[in-house]
Structure formats: C-alpha cells, structure tokens
Design a protein around this motif. Structure first.
Motif, PDB file in Angstrom:
ATOM      1  N   ARG A 136      -3.483  53.287  31.952  1.00 35.56           N
ATOM      2  CA  ARG A 136      -4.039  52.117  31.265  1.00 35.56           C
ATOM      3  C   ARG A 136      -4.292  50.980  32.250  1.00 35.56           C
ATOM      4  O   ARG A 136      -5.307  50.305  32.190  1.00 35.56           O
ATOM      5  N   ARG A 137      -3.338  50.769  33.150  1.00 36.06           N
ATOM      6  CA  ARG A 137      -3.486  49.658  34.096  1.00 36.06           C
ATOM      7  C   ARG A 137      -4.568  49.940  35.134  1.00 36.06           C
ATOM      8  O   ARG A 137      -5.397  49.067  35.431  1.00 36.06           O
ATOM      9  N   LEU A 138      -4.553  51.146  35.694  1.00 35.45           N
ATOM     10  CA  LEU A 138      -5.463  51.435  36.805  1.00 35.45           C
ATOM     11  C   LEU A 138      -6.878  51.769  36.348  1.00 35.45           C
ATOM     12  O   LEU A 138      -7.845  51.314  36.945  1.00 35.45           O
ATOM     13  N   LEU A 139      -6.979  52.595  35.311  1.00 32.47           N
ATOM     14  CA  LEU A 139      -8.304  53.081  34.923  1.00 32.47           C
ATOM     15  C   LEU A 139      -8.949  52.270  33.804  1.00 32.47           C
ATOM     16  O   LEU A 139     -10.155  52.113  33.762  1.00 32.47           O
ATOM     17  N   LEU A 140      -8.121  51.810  32.877  1.00 30.10           N
ATOM     18  CA  LEU A 140      -8.689  51.172  31.693  1.00 30.10           C
ATOM     19  C   LEU A 140      -8.571  49.652  31.711  1.00 30.10           C
ATOM     20  O   LEU A 140      -9.020  48.982  30.789  1.00 30.10           O
ATOM     21  N   ALA A 141      -7.926  49.127  32.756  1.00 24.57           N
ATOM     22  CA  ALA A 141      -7.747  47.670  32.877  1.00 24.57           C
ATOM     23  C   ALA A 141      -7.100  47.072  31.635  1.00 24.57           C
ATOM     24  O   ALA A 141      -7.504  46.024  31.149  1.00 24.57           O
ATOM     25  N   GLN A 142      -6.107  47.789  31.113  1.00 20.56           N
ATOM     26  CA  GLN A 142      -5.363  47.295  29.947  1.00 20.56           C
ATOM     27  C   GLN A 142      -3.926  47.009  30.372  1.00 20.56           C
ATOM     28  O   GLN A 142      -3.127  47.933  30.472  1.00 20.56           O
TER      29      GLN A 142
END
Lengths: 176, 300
Positions: A136-142
């Motif tokens: 979520r943090r790296l790929l989805l910017a969440q």
C-alpha cells in the motif's frame, strides 16, 4: 493399497507430507471466502478474521511444497481481491508469500502441535499485514499504520481460531 | 542457458509470481476506470454461494430464534419491536402534522416527492473479505437496472454508492470507506462541506472553517452537489468538534446503521435529483403540505 502419506526427503526428515481428499482444497477455499463475506453481515466484529489467510497457512503447512503453497496462496489472494475493492494483486502478493513461507517452514518443522500452529499463525498474520502495508505504501501511495492495537488483537484471535479450524481441516486429510 | 538448481526452483517461481502480480497492480493503477473481467467472473461465481449462504443463514437463524432459543422471549421481543416501530411512526406523523420538520418525515415523503424515480429494495448478501475496505454486496445487479454510481440509502439515511454492477449482484462502497465521500451540509446553518469516511465507524466533515459555528448534535444532510444523492437526505449527526488548521475537525456519526445493514434501497437513476424546495423540511409549509398529501416531482 495406495499410501498417500510419505516421508519428505526420505531419511533426512520424518515430517509427513499430507494429501487431501479430492476437492478438499477447492471446497475449503470457497467455503472460507463465502464465510468471510457472510459473517460480517450478521456479526460485524467478525471482520477481524481472515479465514482465507488461515486456509492458505493450513494447506501450506500441511502439503509442504513451496511451489503449490505459493500458487494456492496466489489463487486465494486474487479471489479475495476480486471480492473486495482492492487492486487485484494486493492480497495476491501477500498470500503468495505466506503460502511459500508456510510451505517452506512446514517442510522443516513439525507443525502439528496446537501451540506451534498458534504461534505460526500469529507470526504469519503479522507478516501478511506487513506485506500489505508495504505494498500500500510503496505501490499504491496509501499511507497506513504498520501496527495498531486492533492488528495485535486480530493476530491473537486469528491464531486461536486457527488452532480449532486446523483440527477440523485435519479431517479432510486422506488417511495414512 | 543457465540451469536453475532444483532447490531454488520454488524460490524462482515465487519471485516470478510476485513480479507478475506487481506488474498487474501497476497496470490497474493506470487503468482504474476500466472494468475488470476477473472481478466479474469471481463475483459471478461466488455470489450464488453467498446468496445461498445468506438464505441458509437466515433460515437457521429463524429456526434457532423461534424454536430453540428463548421461544417466547424472542417472539415477545419481535412483537415489541414491531409495536415500537409503529409507535415511532405515529410520533413522526404527529410531528409532521404539528409542522415540525424532521428527516424521517422527509424520507417518508421522499418517494411521493420523487414518484418518477424508480427505487429498488435489495438485500445485503455479503461484505468485503478485505478488512481495509468497507464494501457490501447486494443481491440485485445490472439485470435489475442497477448501474455504477447509483445512490444507496436506507430509511435512516445515506449508505453509499454502487461501485460495481454485475449481472445479478452489485458492490456498494459504504460511506465509512476511506475512499468514500458525499456532498453534505449542516442542516441548521446550511454550511456546505463534503463528508468522507476514514475506515472507522465515524465520518469526517472536511472543510468547515474555524470561524463557522457548528454545534454538537447538529444534523448533517446531503447537499445534492455531488449529483449522486438527492438533497436533504440524512447523512449523520455531529458528535465531535475540534479546532484545526485551517479547518475544524468534525466527526459525524452516520445516520444509517452501516454495521448492521440487511436491506437497502437503490435509487435507480443516474440523473441528479432534487427534493422540491417547497417540500424542504426546514419549513413548516413542507410538513403541512406533506400532511395534506401535497407532492411534487423530482427535477432531473
């Protein structure tokens, strides 16, 4: 007589590789997804459970083949993604890694004891969550918290449920 | 060609499978607006089981409640609930006659006021297996006229909107989801601001300036500005107000019980709706007109 249970790596290890009745893996997978979708409708607190994860862990630990473990994890994860609004692959990647890791550990350790199952499930739950947060943090910017009290409770609850669920799933094994 | 040692084959397979899925994720991020066939297939395959499961679950629960678990108490409880509902309705009717405007009166009249807007009752047959998202599945789909972005409500208030419509089922994004939002305003001051989910039970009203006056317990209703939900549907009630920079931090308790949804109403239209101004609840005229059976049509 067909002997469906055999020793892994012959004399090196005496850990049994279990085989299951025909359709058991598919039935358990569908059952876990349906129950996972249904339970929170009637019991909102039940959304703390991750039954598809428990199924991935169980068959990974029992079949002890990293290739089939990771493929099963991938299928279960993608199905879970398909039923949620998450991008396809989020749970797929997490459960692929869990399937592989569970199978690898299952091939080296005896994971039949309830205490071992409890501890392993709690650890796998944490790892699964860690992978999801990472994606979520790296790929989805969440941005999402790495750890919350709820996750700690969820790990414990899932580990407890796993101990009993795994005992039930043991009945799906072909007799040795 | 370099041969892969057999002990590393599963590791290579793991890497391959993960890389493929990462690429798959990347493709989706670029093409979020397109429908995904695998979703349609999976939902199509799973929803019959969910439907059957929901039916079976309901039957088992019904049998358990009525024949095993506290037979009399359960029936008495149901009877009292029915009576309680009837009394509540009576109270609302009396309030309406007395000229008081409230959200329930508006909702009761909503169908009359929008008699040309087709509505559809649907049953909740499943929730998201993903703990990070707040979605539910309905037992009605494209076959019944449901399309993406249609509004979903209950008599208590706004529930969410349709994000995927399959052949015989549909997925609803609940208001409490992080990605959810609705055009809203404070019922008394008419200050407009979107309300969104946080993944928790409470919603957040986002852009109310520190200078604006907001009271605890104040009702929040839809503004109609999102062109999905009709104006003046209940969204929730203000439960917490904190000063922030540059906007207040306002938490809102949803009017609909989003954790215990079993049946919902889908507004089968993609046209922006408005409740006729003469029938707005803040005017006593509205209630009088309601009491006298006055109704107007929804404006497209």
């Amino acid at each position: 007589m067909i002997n469906d249970t055999f020793d892994l790596r012959s004399a090196e290890s005496h850990i049994e590789v279990h085989k299951f009745r025909t359709g058991a893996v598919a039935a358990a997978t569908i059952f876990s997804l349906v129950v996972q979708a249904l339970l929170p409708v009637y019991f909102p607190k039940a959304d703390i459970l991750d039954l598809p994860l428990l199924i991935t862990i169980y068959f990974g630990l029992s079949r002890r083949n990293p290739s089939t473990g990771l493929l099963l994890g991938m299928v279960i994860g993608l199905l879970q993604d398909s039923l949620s609004k998450s991008p396809l692959g989020l749970y797929g990647i997490a459960k692929t890694i869990i399937g592989y890791t569970a199978s690898s550990i299952g091939a080296r350790l005896d994971t039949e004891h309830p205490a071992a199952r409890f501890a392993l499930t709690a650890v796998f739950f944490g790892l699964h969550q860690g992978v999801i947060v990472l994606i979520r943090r790296l790929l989805l910017a969440q941005p999402e918290a790495w750890f919350t009290a709820r996750l700690g409770i969820a790990a414990g609850v899932n580990a407890i449920v796993a101990v009993f669920l795994f005992l039930l799933l043991d009945h799906l094994r072909k007799p040795s | 060609m370099v041969a892969i040692p057999s002990r590393h084959k599963s590791l290579v397979l793991l890497a391959g499978v993960v890389v493929v899925q990462v690429l798959f994720l990347a493709v989706q991020i670029k093409r979020v607006s397109q429908g995904r066939l695998i979703r349609s297939w999976t939902v199509g395959a799973i929803s019959p089981f969910e439907r059957t499961g929901a039916w079976g679950f309901g039957r088992v629960r019904s049998v358990w409640r009525h024949y095993f678990a506290l037979q009399d108490a359960s029936r008495e409880n149901e009877s009292l609930r029915r009576e309680n509902s009837a009394l509540k309705l009576q109270v609302e009717e009396l309030r309406s006659k007395a000229g008081e405007a409230d959200r329930l009166a508006l909702l009761i009249n909503f169908r009359q006021l929008n008699h040309n807007v087709p509505m559809l009752g649907a049953r909740v047959i499943g929730a998201s297996p993903d703990t990070a998202s707040e979605t539910i599945f309905l037992d009605r789909g494209e076959h019944d006229g449901i399309r993406r972005n249609m509004a979903v409500i209950t008599p208590d208030g706004v529930v969410g909107k349709i994000i995927e419509a399959f052949q015989n089922s549909a997925q609803v994004l609940l208001l409490t989801d992080k990605d959810s939002g609705v055009g809203a305003m404070l019922a008394d001051s008419r200050i407009q601001s979107p309300v969104g989910g946080t993944g928790e039970p409470l919603l957040v009203m986002k852009y109310v300036a520190n200078d604006d006056t907001v009271n605890l317990g104040e009702r929040v209703v839809t503004s109609g500005m999102d062109r999905i939900f009709p104006k003046d549907l209940p969204v929730g009630t203000v439960t917490e107000i904190k000063p922030g920079n540059p906007f207040k931090l306002i938490r809102v308790r949803p009017a609909a019980n989003l954790e215990r949804l079993e049946e919902v109403i889908v507004l089968l239209t993609l046209r922006p709706l408005e409740v006729h101004k003469e029938a707005e609840p803040s005017t006593s005229d509205a209630a009088e007109k309601t009491a006298s059976g006055h109704s107007t049509t929804a404006k497209p």
